[in-house]
Scaffold this motif. Structure first.
Motif, PDB file in Angstrom:
ATOM      1  N   ARG A  24       0.828  -1.217   0.000  1.00 57.81           N
ATOM      2  CA  ARG A  24       0.000   0.000   0.000  1.00 57.81           C
ATOM      3  C   ARG A  24       0.857   1.261   0.000  1.00 57.81           C
ATOM      4  O   ARG A  24       0.560   2.237  -0.688  1.00 57.81           O
ATOM      5  CB  ARG A  24      -0.950   0.008   1.205  1.00 57.81           C
ATOM      6  CG  ARG A  24      -2.137  -0.917   1.040  1.00 57.81           C
ATOM      7  CD  ARG A  24      -3.211  -0.673   2.099  1.00 57.81           C
ATOM      8  NE  ARG A  24      -2.737  -0.868   3.461  1.00 57.81           N
ATOM      9  CZ  ARG A  24      -2.688  -2.043   4.085  1.00 57.81           C
ATOM     10  NH1 ARG A  24      -3.074  -3.137   3.479  1.00 57.81           N
ATOM     11  NH2 ARG A  24      -2.253  -2.112   5.329  1.00 57.81           N
ATOM     12  N   LYS A  25       1.939   1.252   0.763  1.00 53.14           N
ATOM     13  CA  LYS A  25       2.805   2.431   0.836  1.00 53.14           C
ATOM     14  C   LYS A  25       3.537   2.645  -0.492  1.00 53.14           C
ATOM     15  O   LYS A  25       3.635   3.773  -0.974  1.00 53.14           O
ATOM     16  CB  LYS A  25       3.803   2.273   1.991  1.00 53.14           C
ATOM     17  CG  LYS A  25       4.547   3.520   2.349  1.00 53.14           C
ATOM     18  CD  LYS A  25       3.687   4.717   2.680  1.00 53.14           C
ATOM     19  CE  LYS A  25       2.865   4.604   3.926  1.00 53.14           C
ATOM     20  NZ  LYS A  25       2.143   5.865   4.242  1.00 53.14           N
ATOM     21  N   LEU A  26       4.038   1.570  -1.096  1.00 51.60           N
ATOM     22  CA  LEU A  26       4.710   1.678  -2.396  1.00 51.60           C
ATOM     23  C   LEU A  26       3.753   2.264  -3.433  1.00 51.60           C
ATOM     24  O   LEU A  26       4.127   3.152  -4.212  1.00 51.60           O
ATOM     25  CB  LEU A  26       5.201   0.306  -2.860  1.00 51.60           C
ATOM     26  CG  LEU A  26       6.400  -0.271  -2.106  1.00 51.60           C
ATOM     27  CD1 LEU A  26       6.548  -1.756  -2.398  1.00 51.60           C
ATOM     28  CD2 LEU A  26       7.680   0.474  -2.467  1.00 51.60           C
ATOM     29  N   GLU A  27       2.531   1.790  -3.432  1.00 48.69           N
ATOM     30  CA  GLU A  27       1.549   2.263  -4.414  1.00 48.69           C
ATOM     31  C   GLU A  27       1.093   3.685  -4.107  1.00 48.69           C
ATOM     32  O   GLU A  27       0.880   4.477  -5.016  1.00 48.69           O
ATOM     33  CB  GLU A  27       0.385   1.287  -4.501  1.00 48.69           C
ATOM     34  CG  GLU A  27       0.860  -0.009  -5.153  1.00 48.69           C
ATOM     35  CD  GLU A  27      -0.180  -1.116  -5.197  1.00 48.69           C
ATOM     36  OE1 GLU A  27      -1.297  -0.931  -4.658  1.00 48.69           O
ATOM     37  OE2 GLU A  27       0.140  -2.169  -5.764  1.00 48.69           O
ATOM     38  N   GLU A  28       0.991   4.022  -2.839  1.00 51.89           N
ATOM     39  CA  GLU A  28       0.607   5.385  -2.445  1.00 51.89           C
ATOM     40  C   GLU A  28       1.596   6.402  -3.009  1.00 51.89           C
ATOM     41  O   GLU A  28       1.207   7.479  -3.454  1.00 51.89           O
ATOM     42  CB  GLU A  28       0.564   5.485  -0.919  1.00 51.89           C
ATOM     43  CG  GLU A  28       0.247   6.869  -0.398  1.00 51.89           C
ATOM     44  CD  GLU A  28       0.311   6.950   1.123  1.00 51.89           C
ATOM     45  OE1 GLU A  28       0.536   8.070   1.615  1.00 51.89           O
ATOM     46  OE2 GLU A  28       0.156   5.920   1.801  1.00 51.89           O
TER      47      GLU A  28
END
Length: 92
Positions: A24-28
């Motif tokens: 989720r953080k990578l995609e955010e």
């Protein structure tokens, strides 16, 4: 400044909640990454042990900064401090 290949290699397991937190953080932040799904059996995770010194996942290798780390909380904190300001340019 991005490499032609993914800038981050992400070592993970299927259906791992800690891995999903990192995803989720990578995609955010819109970071390019390559997922490497690893052996579920802890004692067989030699590929992760070679890169991070541990057999735990998630683990990342950031080819842009040369950083290798494991543990989801550490990875999320690293991504926030390294890409948090710049990664949000395109966010609406």
């Amino acid at each position: 400044m991005r490499m032609s290949d993914s800038q981050i290699t992400f070592y993970r397991l299927q259906a791992c909640p800690y891995c999903e937190r990192v995803t989720r953080k990578l995609e955010e932040y819109g970071l390019e990454y390559r997922s490497r799904f690893i052996e579920p059996l802890h004692s067989k995770r030699n590929v992760v042990k070679r890169i991070s010194g541990k057999r735990t996942v998630p683990a990342i290798v950031d080819h842009e900064t040369g950083v290798t780390m494991s543990e989801s909380a550490n990875i999320v904190e690293y991504l926030e401090s390294t890409y948090g300001d710049d990664g949000r340019e395109e966010a609406a």
